[in-house]
Scaffold this active site. Structure first.
Site, PDB file in Angstrom:
ATOM      1  N   HIS A  22       0.738  -1.098  -0.153  1.00 20.29           N
ATOM      2  CA  HIS A  22       0.058   0.073  -0.272  1.00 20.29           C
ATOM      3  C   HIS A  22       0.867   1.358   0.171  1.00 20.29           C
ATOM      4  O   HIS A  22       2.220   1.593   0.560  1.00 20.29           O
ATOM      5  CB  HIS A  22      -1.029  -0.038   1.346  1.00 20.29           C
ATOM      6  CG  HIS A  22      -1.875  -1.369   1.458  1.00 20.29           C
ATOM      7  ND1 HIS A  22      -3.250  -1.138   0.638  1.00 20.29           N
ATOM      8  CD2 HIS A  22      -2.250  -2.158   1.815  1.00 20.29           C
ATOM      9  CE1 HIS A  22      -3.919  -2.070   0.631  1.00 20.29           C
ATOM     10  NE2 HIS A  22      -2.927  -3.078   1.722  1.00 20.29           N
ATOM     11  N   CYS A  34      -2.530   6.148  -4.208  1.00 22.10           N
ATOM     12  CA  CYS A  34      -2.438   4.426  -4.701  1.00 22.10           C
ATOM     13  C   CYS A  34      -4.469   4.294  -5.307  1.00 22.10           C
ATOM     14  O   CYS A  34      -3.719   2.533  -6.400  1.00 22.10           O
ATOM     15  CB  CYS A  34      -3.036   2.907  -3.459  1.00 22.10           C
ATOM     16  SG  CYS A  34      -3.990   1.661  -3.310  1.00 22.10           S
TER      17      CYS A  34
END
Length: 106
Positions: A22, A34
């Site tokens: 992430h 992201c």
């Protein structure tokens, strides 16, 4: 951090890629790094299906995506897939230029 790795074979063609992690640029739902990486990656999978006419091998989980190109493709499918995979590589590399502490591409 998002890590994206591309694997090449045969005349330097990209035959698979793996993304994991992430970005942690912002809170979930507001993380533009992201979101950008995810959209590019999922778009290439959908585009392969739509434009090249086959389903690549896909393994997806929270924070993880692996895509492998099939080996028994026509010349036209190879050409389309190659363009799409290189486009993904270029897009992720461009994100990395601006947000290099949040994403790594190799």
């Amino acid at each position: 951090m998002i890590k994206a790795e591309f694997f090449r074979k045969e005349a330097d063609r990209i035959v698979s890629f793996e993304m994991s992690g992430h970005a942690d640029f912002a809170e979930s739902g507001s993380d533009i790094v992201c979101a950008a990486a995810s959209v590019l990656a999922m778009n290439v999978v959908n585009s392969i299906e739509e434009l090249a006419g086959y389903q690549p091998i896909v393994d997806i989980d929270d924070g993880y995506l692996f895509v492998e190109i099939l080996s028994d493709l026509s010349d036209k499918q190879i050409e389309i897939t190659d363009i799409l995979m290189n486009s993904l590589y270029i897009g992720l590399r461009d994100i990395e230029k601006e947000y290099n502490i949040y994403i790594r591409v190799k």
